[in-house]
Design an enzyme around this catalytic site. Structure first.
Site, PDB file in Angstrom:
ATOM      1  N   SER A   1       0.859  -1.180   0.000  1.00  0.00           N
ATOM      2  CA  SER A   1       0.000   0.000   0.000  1.00  0.00           C
ATOM      3  C   SER A   1       0.899   1.235   0.000  1.00  0.00           C
ATOM      4  O   SER A   1       2.072   1.145   0.387  1.00  0.00           O
ATOM      5  CB  SER A   1      -0.859   0.001   1.272  1.00  0.00           C
ATOM      6  OG  SER A   1      -1.446   1.269   1.480  1.00  0.00           O
TER       7      SER A   1
ATOM      8  N   TYR B   1      -2.908  -1.024  10.424  1.00  0.00           N
ATOM      9  CA  TYR B   1      -2.806  -1.220   8.961  1.00  0.00           C
ATOM     10  C   TYR B   1      -1.459  -0.698   8.445  1.00  0.00           C
ATOM     11  O   TYR B   1      -0.749  -1.404   7.707  1.00  0.00           O
ATOM     12  CB  TYR B   1      -3.964  -0.490   8.270  1.00  0.00           C
ATOM     13  CG  TYR B   1      -4.036  -0.718   6.775  1.00  0.00           C
ATOM     14  CD1 TYR B   1      -4.657  -1.842   6.245  1.00  0.00           C
ATOM     15  CD2 TYR B   1      -3.488   0.213   5.883  1.00  0.00           C
ATOM     16  CE1 TYR B   1      -4.731  -2.054   4.870  1.00  0.00           C
ATOM     17  CE2 TYR B   1      -3.558   0.006   4.506  1.00  0.00           C
ATOM     18  CZ  TYR B   1      -4.190  -1.121   4.008  1.00  0.00           C
ATOM     19  OH  TYR B   1      -4.256  -1.317   2.645  1.00  0.00           O
TER      20      TYR B   1
HETATM   21  P1  NAD Z   1     -11.329  -6.142  -0.500  1.00  0.00           P
HETATM   22  O1  NAD Z   1     -11.929  -6.029   0.847  1.00  0.00           O
HETATM   23  O2  NAD Z   1     -12.194  -5.991  -1.700  1.00  0.00           O
HETATM   24  O3  NAD Z   1     -10.533  -7.515  -0.662  1.00  0.00           O
HETATM   25  C1  NAD Z   1      -9.825  -8.114   0.391  1.00  0.00           C
HETATM   26  C2  NAD Z   1      -9.878  -9.607   0.182  1.00  0.00           C
HETATM   27  O4  NAD Z   1      -9.123 -10.248   1.234  1.00  0.00           O
HETATM   28  C3  NAD Z   1     -11.297 -10.175   0.253  1.00  0.00           C
HETATM   29  O5  NAD Z   1     -11.473 -11.138  -0.767  1.00  0.00           O
HETATM   30  C4  NAD Z   1     -11.340 -10.822   1.616  1.00  0.00           C
HETATM   31  O6  NAD Z   1     -12.267 -11.887   1.704  1.00  0.00           O
HETATM   32  C5  NAD Z   1      -9.903 -11.334   1.714  1.00  0.00           C
HETATM   33  N1  NAD Z   1      -9.529 -11.716   3.060  1.00  0.00           N
HETATM   34  C6  NAD Z   1      -9.755 -11.048   4.216  1.00  0.00           C
HETATM   35  N2  NAD Z   1      -9.292 -11.764   5.263  1.00  0.00           N
HETATM   36  C7  NAD Z   1      -8.747 -12.896   4.750  1.00  0.00           C
HETATM   37  C8  NAD Z   1      -8.125 -14.025   5.324  1.00  0.00           C
HETATM   38  N3  NAD Z   1      -7.960 -14.132   6.641  1.00  0.00           N
HETATM   39  N4  NAD Z   1      -7.701 -15.025   4.497  1.00  0.00           N
HETATM   40  C9  NAD Z   1      -7.883 -14.931   3.164  1.00  0.00           C
HETATM   41  N5  NAD Z   1      -8.483 -13.887   2.564  1.00  0.00           N
HETATM   42  C10 NAD Z   1      -8.917 -12.875   3.354  1.00  0.00           C
HETATM   43  O7  NAD Z   1     -10.167  -5.048  -0.528  1.00  0.00           O
HETATM   44  P2  NAD Z   1      -9.083  -4.690  -1.641  1.00  0.00           P
HETATM   45  O8  NAD Z   1      -9.021  -3.230  -1.709  1.00  0.00           O
HETATM   46  O9  NAD Z   1      -9.308  -5.456  -2.874  1.00  0.00           O
HETATM   47  O10 NAD Z   1      -7.751  -5.164  -0.877  1.00  0.00           O
HETATM   48  C11 NAD Z   1      -6.824  -6.079  -1.453  1.00  0.00           C
HETATM   49  C12 NAD Z   1      -5.429  -5.718  -0.984  1.00  0.00           C
HETATM   50  O11 NAD Z   1      -5.071  -4.440  -1.503  1.00  0.00           O
HETATM   51  C13 NAD Z   1      -5.284  -5.615   0.532  1.00  0.00           C
HETATM   52  O12 NAD Z   1      -4.046  -6.169   0.927  1.00  0.00           O
HETATM   53  C14 NAD Z   1      -5.288  -4.116   0.773  1.00  0.00           C
HETATM   54  O13 NAD Z   1      -4.602  -3.763   1.951  1.00  0.00           O
HETATM   55  C15 NAD Z   1      -4.561  -3.643  -0.473  1.00  0.00           C
HETATM   56  N6  NAD Z   1      -4.777  -2.226  -0.783  1.00  0.00           N
HETATM   57  C16 NAD Z   1      -6.010  -1.758  -1.169  1.00  0.00           C
HETATM   58  C17 NAD Z   1      -6.152  -0.413  -1.460  1.00  0.00           C
HETATM   59  C18 NAD Z   1      -7.443   0.181  -1.914  1.00  0.00           C
HETATM   60  O14 NAD Z   1      -7.521   1.409  -2.051  1.00  0.00           O
HETATM   61  N7  NAD Z   1      -8.478  -0.583  -2.164  1.00  0.00           N
HETATM   62  C19 NAD Z   1      -5.057   0.446  -1.347  1.00  0.00           C
HETATM   63  C20 NAD Z   1      -3.831  -0.066  -0.938  1.00  0.00           C
HETATM   64  C21 NAD Z   1      -3.708  -1.403  -0.664  1.00  0.00           C
END
Ligand code: NAD
Length: 286
Positions: free
Chosen positions: A171, A184
């Site tokens: 991130s 986080y």
């Molecule tokens: P999201 O909530 O859509 O997806 C997260 C996924 O992780 C979901 O499928 C959820 O079921 C899964 N998950 C949660 N706990 C879990 C576990 N214990 N075991 C297996 N799977 C699990 O969110 P996203 O935005 O798609 O996030 C994906 C990644 O991207 C994360 O690591 C997040 O920190 C990172 N990220 C997202 C953003 C953003 O703006 N959306 C920015 C920076 C980083």
């Protein structure tokens, strides 16, 4: 000793030999947290590029089956594997299932992540441990099992010139402090040095390890930050490129990082953030 093994055998990136759009043909990928948001786009992107994909999930509403159908329609293979990445026994079982189904693994995308936000003085130990458990320990557990298989199998030149690739979903908060989200930000700061230390350790085995640092991407995890015009306007003050990212912006980076086009890239974070890490406040001040 490891260098000796590959001394006379440095296969060249093989992308000129592959059909355009199929740069991951023959590769087997595991994407964690793959039935939502960024993970879903990455899994579909890898599959469209020719990889067979294991879709890891914890809770599913039918998305996994729909993804499997879509992936198969592109001519790639797919399976769903339920596992909580923060639990060692479940991660080991997930790899057993993956290796049984696909025979090996070439690409791991350590994507699963959660937020449990609170001001520091109100943050519970449970909120701290949940986020560190999934976002950091989960990445360690999945990377460890992938590296075991990459080392066992080594390079298969007709598949890829690397023995394996790990992509950690980090991130912008691996470098930008985030008040109200110390669990986080700590997890993502940890992912940065987890990624770099593993990359340094396994590079001689021709295993590449990198991170993607997304900025604000439209997914369920940050829905409130972009769901209304007012929220989106506020968010855009942090994004010089003046648009909120889409999951596909991250998927394209993941496909490239996983491919031999990125063969000389290891131990680095690629920020896909519309310039969020460029200190936008300094554009008009400072
Ligand atoms: P999201 O909530 O859509 O997806 C997260 C996924 O992780 C979901 O499928 C959820 O079921 C899964 N998950 C949660 N706990 C879990 C576990 N214990 N075991 C297996 N799977 C699990 O969110 P996203 O935005 O798609 O996030 C994906 C990644 O991207 C994360 O690591 C997040 O920190 C990172 N990220 C997202 C953003 C953003 O703006 N959306 C920015 C920076 C980083």
């Amino acid at each position: 000793m490891v260098r000796e093994i590959y001394k006379n055998h440095y296969p060249k990136p093989h992308m000129p030999c592959v059909e355009p759009g199929k740069i991951l043909k023959g590769q087997k990928a595991l994407v964690t947290g793959a039935n939502s948001g960024i993970g879903k786009a990455v899994a579909l992107g890898l599959a469209k590029a020719g990889a067979s994909v294991a879709i890891n999930y914890v809770v599913d509403d039918g998305t996994v089956d729909r993804m499997i159908k879509e992936i198969k329609s592109h001519g790639s293979d797919a399976i769903g594997i339920k596992a909580d990445v923060s639990k060692e026994d479940e991660v080991k079982a997930m790899y057993e299932t993956m290796l049984k189904a696909f025979g090996t693994i070439d690409i791991l995308v350590n994507n699963a992540g959660i937020q449990r936000d609170a001001p520091l003085d109100q943050m519970t130990l449970a909120q701290w441990e949940a986020v560190i458990g999934v976002n950091l320990t989960g990445q360690f557990l999945c990377a460890r099992e992938a590296v075991k298989e990459f080392k066992r199998r080594g390079v298969v030149p007709e598949v890829s010139c690397a023995a394996g690739k790990i992509i950690c979903m980090s991130s912008v908060h691996e470098v930008i402090p985030w008040a109200g989200h110390v669990n986080y930000a700590s997890s993502k700061g940890g992912v940065m040095l987890l990624m770099k230390s593993i990359a340094q350790e396994v590079a001689p085995f021709r295993i590449r390890v990198n991170s993607i640092g997304p900025g604000a991407i439209k997914t369920p995890i940050n829905h409130s930050a972009w769901a209304t015009p007012e929220a989106e306007k506020e968010l855009l003050t942090l994004i010089p490129y003046q648009r909120v990212g889409e999951p596909e912006d991250i998927a394209r980076v993941a496909v490239w990082l996983a491919s031999d086009y990125a063969d000389y890239v290891t131990g680095t974070t690629i920020f896909a953030d519309g310039g969020m890490t460029l200190y936008p406040g300094f554009a008009t001040g400072g």
